[in-house]
Each structure stands twice: as C-alpha cells, then as structure tokens.
Scaffold this active site. Structure first.
Site, mmCIF file in Angstrom:
data_model
loop_
_atom_site.group_PDB
_atom_site.id
_atom_site.type_symbol
_atom_site.label_atom_id
_atom_site.label_comp_id
_atom_site.label_asym_id
_atom_site.label_seq_id
_atom_site.Cartn_x
_atom_site.Cartn_y
_atom_site.Cartn_z
ATOM 1 N N ARG A 93 5.767 -24.673 -6.345
ATOM 2 C CA ARG A 93 5.350 -23.768 -7.206
ATOM 3 C C ARG A 93 4.760 -22.480 -6.575
ATOM 4 N NH1 ARG A 93 1.051 -25.033 -12.296
ATOM 5 N NH2 ARG A 93 2.874 -25.825 -12.834
ATOM 6 N N HIS B 276 10.635 -22.251 -15.404
ATOM 7 C CA HIS B 276 9.849 -23.366 -15.189
ATOM 8 C C HIS B 276 10.736 -24.595 -15.520
ATOM 9 C CE1 HIS B 276 6.394 -26.106 -14.571
ATOM 10 N NE2 HIS B 276 5.906 -25.483 -15.735
ATOM 11 N N GLN C 211 9.561 -28.263 -16.413
ATOM 12 C CA GLN C 211 9.067 -28.049 -17.848
ATOM 13 C C GLN C 211 10.169 -28.229 -18.832
ATOM 14 O OE1 GLN C 211 5.221 -27.416 -18.607
ATOM 15 N NE2 GLN C 211 6.178 -28.229 -20.369
ATOM 16 N N ASP D 95 3.061 -20.068 -25.521
ATOM 17 C CA ASP D 95 2.387 -20.126 -24.389
ATOM 18 C C ASP D 95 1.379 -19.076 -24.047
ATOM 19 O OD1 ASP D 95 2.224 -20.700 -21.642
ATOM 20 O OD2 ASP D 95 3.770 -19.753 -20.879
ATOM 21 N N CYS E 32 3.603 -25.673 -23.410
ATOM 22 C CA CYS E 32 3.441 -26.240 -22.295
ATOM 23 C C CYS E 32 2.087 -26.487 -21.493
ATOM 24 C CB CYS E 32 4.408 -25.336 -21.085
ATOM 25 S SG CYS E 32 3.661 -23.537 -21.087
ATOM 26 N N ARG F 149 6.429 -34.758 -18.815
ATOM 27 C CA ARG F 149 6.381 -34.014 -17.601
ATOM 28 C C ARG F 149 6.772 -35.256 -16.551
ATOM 29 N NH1 ARG F 149 4.700 -29.273 -16.410
ATOM 30 N NH2 ARG F 149 6.427 -29.457 -14.645
HETATM 31 N N1 CP Z 1 2.688 -26.823 -17.967
HETATM 32 C C1 CP Z 1 2.310 -26.843 -16.781
HETATM 33 O O1 CP Z 1 2.886 -26.409 -15.619
HETATM 34 O O2 CP Z 1 1.078 -27.317 -16.304
HETATM 35 P P1 CP Z 1 0.361 -27.218 -15.274
HETATM 36 O O3 CP Z 1 0.118 -25.793 -14.690
HETATM 37 O O4 CP Z 1 -1.001 -27.729 -15.362
HETATM 38 O O5 CP Z 1 1.304 -27.929 -13.920
#
Ligand code: CP
Length: 342
Positions: free
Chosen positions: A110, A137, A140, A235, A276, A328
């Site tokens: 990430r 993402h 996701q 979001d 998300c 997830r």
């Molecule tokens: N939706 C998501 O990626 O959550 P986090 O940032 O907690 O990983």
C-alpha cells in the site's frame, strides 16, 4: 478456457480479463462458504509459504484481511509499516523488490505511486498485490463486487451510483469493476470532476462495456442519479494521504453529494449502501469532531460531523458496508490462493 492466475500480480485490475475477475469473485464466495463450514481448519493449502505486507499508509481492514487470510491458508506474515523499512528512502524500490522476492512467496503493498507497486511486481519475481495506490484499490474491488453478487446475483445490467469524489482511486476502481461485471455505473458529483477521470481508464472501460454490457454516465443531481439504483457507493471526501487542509474546499464542492435518506428513497426499495470504510458519518472520530467544529456553521451539511454519508443512512438496514468489510478477508484469501497457486 480454465483460469490460471499462478504467478500473476494484482497491481491493476485492468491487467486482468473479464473471466479472471469473475473467477476471483466466485472463488471469494466459495472460500467464504468454506470458512463458515469450518472447512479451512483442516485445509491449509499454502503451509510453508511466507508473505510480506508493506504499508506506506496506515490500514485497518487491508492489513487485518491479509493477516487473517494468510493464517487461514497456513502462511506466515511479516508486517512492514510506514516507518519500518528503508523502502524508497535509503533503498530503491528495485533493490527492495529483489531482496523481498528472495524471502517471500508474495508481497502486498500500500503506497502512493502506482509506479511503485508496478516496480515491485516487475523486480520481485513473486506475486504482488496492490493494497491501495493513488490510482486503484483492486483488492477492495473484488470484495465490493463479491458483496454485490452475493446480494444481487448476476450483476449484468444492474445499476450502481458512485457519488462524491469520483475522481479518486475508489471512483476509478468502481468504474473498472462495473466494466468487468457489465453494470451501469453513474459517477455523480461536481461537473468539474468529470474531466479528472483518467481518459486511459475510460477508454479501457468502454471496451469492456462493449464486451460485457453495462455503461458509464455522469450526473450532477443525486436524486436523478439514484433512480432505479441497486447500489449506492461513496467514499471519503478527502482520501487517505491527502492533507487535512483540503477538507474545506472539498466540503464546499461536495456538500450537495452527501448520501442521505432522500437519496436512498429515490433508489430501488432494495438498494444497498456500500462504503469501503473508514466512513465519516458522525462525530465519533477526531477528524469529524474537528470538521464539525470548524466548518459546521458555514456548511450545515457537516454540522453533525457526518460528511459523505449521514448517520441515518449508515445506521439503516440499507448499509451493507460491514458485510463488504468482512468480504475483504475472503476475497484477499482468494487473490493470494489463486496467484501463489496450490
Ligand atoms: N477500505 C480499506 O482499504 O480500509 P483500510 O484503510 O482500513 O485498509
């Protein structure tokens, strides 16, 4: 042709085919059923394998999903946090990738630049999974469309509205997911955001819509956009990694694009709300408290601390974001199992 993803990286979903994306969604649903039946306890197909998960930004869901999914599959996990390595500071991405590829069977990353996750995939020699970049993402999205498929069945021809900051990574990712599953997606938000949707992504998605059905359209009116919608998705208005100073201008731009009960009622009676997460829906976070105190008088829409979605919608039966969050883990398990191979 049977799908074989062994050795592949999920840096961008656009590197996959429609069959491959649908395979991952269906495998995620199968693995969820297996876990509910307890079948994973005596079936650890990746025992002896090891993965690294690297985060330049913080995470709750993505980190925990990788850790639990890896444990269920029998793998060990090394967590490398934002301060935990020399990656990109004293050691190049190329060199880091070559080192990690010698220790690990797969790497989650990430970060910010899509080029970083692409470089990790290029130089590590093992599957690399994009746990969120400025562009996309993709893990996701497998969870999101898995959630929709569980609740709606075949997604072809179903309607989804992404409302709010649709120029961000989640807006682009939802567009890509809709194109793979043949859904009609409406990107609803300020007119000025429309030119910020990446043309290369639109062009690729248009080809996918021709193949799979579905379509892309834009709207600046949330009640019109919601008509006949099966899914309303939003979001945060300021994404992870963007500065707090952006909040005032974003609230100004997006105040007419909060998901509220009027929007939900304008959609199909069976509509589901997805997010998300994390979400700003009340004043129970440090950020939303500060937003309410600083901007609540000027922008009444955020006076309770709720921004992209009201607490009324978030606490309602329409909200399926926690099913989505659980998914997830099942979907990341599917992605790792398919790409490491068994
Ligand atoms: N939706 C998501 O990626 O959550 P986090 O940032 O907690 O990983």
């Amino acid at each position: 042709m049977p799908v074989n993803l062994k050795g592949r990286s999920l840096d961008s979903l656009l590197n996959f085919t429609t069959d491959e994306v649908n395979y991952l969604i269906d495998l995620s649903i199968d693995l969820k059923k297996s876990k509910y039946q307890g079948l994973h306890i005596n079936n650890r197909p990746l025992v002896g394998k090891n993965i690294a998960i690297m985060f330049q930004k913080d995470s709750t869901r993505t980190r925990c999903a990788f850790e639990v999914a890896a444990a269920d599959l029998g793998m060990s996990v090394t967590y490398i946090g934002p301060q935990g390595s020399n990656f990109g500071k004293k050691e190049s991405i190329e060199d880091t990738a070559k080192v990690l590829g010698r220790f690990y069977d797969g790497i989650e990353f990430r970060g910010f630049a899509q080029a970083d996750v692409d470089a990790l995939a290029k130089y590590s020699g093992v599957p690399v999974w994009n746990g969120l970049t400025d562009d996309e993402h993709p893990t996701q999205i497998i969870a999101d469309f898995m959630t929709m498929k569980e609740k709606l069945g075949d997604l072809k021809g179903k309607k989804m509205v992404f409302i709010g900051d649709f120029k961000n990574n989640m807006g682009h990712s939802c567009l890509i997911g809709a194109a793979f599953t043949g859904m009609h997606i409406v990107l609803c938000g300020p007119q000025s955001y429309q030119k910020e949707v990446r043309k290369d992504v639109i062009d690729k998605c248009k080809k996918l819509f021709e193949l799979n059905g579905g379509s892309l359209s834009f709207s600046t009116n949330k009640l019109e956009a919601a008509k006949d919608a099966d899914v309303i998705y939003t979001d945060v208005w300021v994404s992870l990694g963007e500065p707090f100073e952006l909040f005032e201008s974003r609230i100004n731009e997006l105040q007419n694009f909060q998901v509220d009960m009027a929007m939900i009622k304008a959609a199909k009676p069976s509509v589901m709300f997805l997010h998300c997460l994390p979400a700003f829906h009340d004043d129970h976070t440090e950020f939303s408290k500060e937003i309410a105190a600083k901007f609540g008088a000027k922008f009444p829409v955020v006076k309770t601390g709720a921004m992209e979605v009201t607490d009324e919608v978030f606490q309602s039966k329409y909200n399926k974001a926690f099913d989505e969050a659980e998914n997830r883990m099942h979907s990341i398990k599917a992605i790792m199992l398919a790409t490491i191979g068994y």
